[in-house]
Design an enzyme around this catalytic site. Sequence first.
Site, PDB file in Angstrom:
ATOM      1  N   LYS A  35       0.661  -1.255   0.070  1.00 14.27           N
ATOM      2  CA  LYS A  35       0.171  -0.020  -0.090  1.00 14.27           C
ATOM      3  C   LYS A  35       0.799   1.276  -0.075  1.00 14.27           C
ATOM      4  O   LYS A  35       1.860   1.413   0.752  1.00 14.27           O
ATOM      5  CB  LYS A  35      -0.892  -0.163   1.169  1.00 14.27           C
ATOM      6  CG  LYS A  35      -1.831  -1.022   1.233  1.00 14.27           C
ATOM      7  CD  LYS A  35      -2.968  -0.944   0.257  1.00 14.27           C
ATOM      8  CE  LYS A  35      -4.030  -1.819   0.170  1.00 14.27           C
ATOM      9  NZ  LYS A  35      -5.194  -1.730  -0.883  1.00 14.27           N
TER      10      LYS A  35
ATOM     11  N   ASP B 206      -0.555  -0.420  -4.610  1.00 17.05           N
ATOM     12  CA  ASP B 206      -2.027  -0.212  -4.638  1.00 17.05           C
ATOM     13  C   ASP B 206      -2.038   1.265  -3.812  1.00 17.05           C
ATOM     14  O   ASP B 206      -1.905   1.219  -2.750  1.00 17.05           O
ATOM     15  CB  ASP B 206      -2.880  -1.212  -3.621  1.00 17.05           C
ATOM     16  CG  ASP B 206      -4.307  -1.099  -3.832  1.00 17.05           C
ATOM     17  OD1 ASP B 206      -4.737   0.000  -4.415  1.00 17.05           O
ATOM     18  OD2 ASP B 206      -4.959  -1.959  -3.287  1.00 17.05           O
TER      19      ASP B 206
HETATM   20 MG    MG Z   1      -6.933  -2.324  -4.210  1.00 15.23          MG
END
Ligand code: MG
Length: 390
Positions: A175, A204
Amino acid sequence: MVITDIDTYILRLPLGSERFFSSQCAFPERNSLLVRIKTDEGITGWGEGGQYGPPEPVESCIKHVLSDIIRGRDPMSPAVLWEEMYSKVRDFGQKGSYIEAISAIDIALWDIFGKAVNLPVSKLLGGSFRDSIPAYATGCYYRGEDHLDYQISLDALKKEAKSYADSGFKMLKIKIGLLEIEQDMERVAAIRESVGQDVKLFVDCNHAYNSFTAVKAINTLEKFGVTFVEEPVLPEDLDGYRHVRSKVNIAVAGGECEYTRYGFKALITTGCIDIVQPDICVCGGISEWLKILSLAQAFGIFSIPHVWGSGVALAAALQVISTIPDSPHTANSVAMQNEPVVEYDKTHNPLRDDLLKEKFILDNGRVIVPDGTGLGIDIDMDVLNKYSSG
Ligand code: MG
């Protein structure tokens, strides 16, 4: 055979010290909505939806609107019931909870269909290209007690990333987007250093950026050998997607927040993305996913479904991903080059790990596709009741 009962279960599990953050919000709990459809012949099917946000609105759509449409009907006509359900809610439910509710019901109908004819869902869809699927671990979220304490130490982050590589994963999704770009790049650099060059790295953003900051972040990511960047901009910002894609050298992925063939139409056909990520439990279920896959194939877009939820969601994803041909075909299958992959969330989630009587098997970085009938799963009702609030 006719449908007799449609039961819903809201599952809820506080995460306590295991809570985590994406760029958008804290995850203090895991939750989901399971649906169990019963028939007059004793065959039951399971589906899932409502795992993104509060499950109550999805449950309400099923209980108060959709159940009356399908009760008494033939469960082995999922595409017919899909059109009837969608036609009844089109004017007020083209995206969001209604489509998640239809998704859950549709998955349960395919589960019944498979059990009725003694075949796995993958066979009903035309057959499997593979009996195991390359899996990527999803992890390395932000952790901390509150929004002011979100920065995990880089050492802990490295340790977490390495644990995935050590357990056999050859691909990892992490992330970014919560911190300043420079701080997030320190996290990415630490993870790359920890897992080495042989692990594919995906990033992401959870739509953390505008089109300008997305380009800045993604161009910085290039030096870390990132394979794709997910949801760089808002899901509604198709102009932003096209701008970003024209300015970066990393594949752009998106679609986990999109719904139905109609919602995916512009995302797939107007140059927004290289990789489409419909979530089976969100996009409209297996019936609708088939149509989205066809659209993606016709436009040369690589398809790797998003997976987030309980073991039911993962089982449904394994069935459908096993039926995606290598894209494009070659004499060799290479994960993420032409062979589709499955997302394997590694955050703490007993709804994924304990809810099913059979455990998912990870073998050399690949998840074995269950070969039982329907979705190939049995729900442990003791575990379901433990986490069920209804
Ligand atoms: Mg995602």
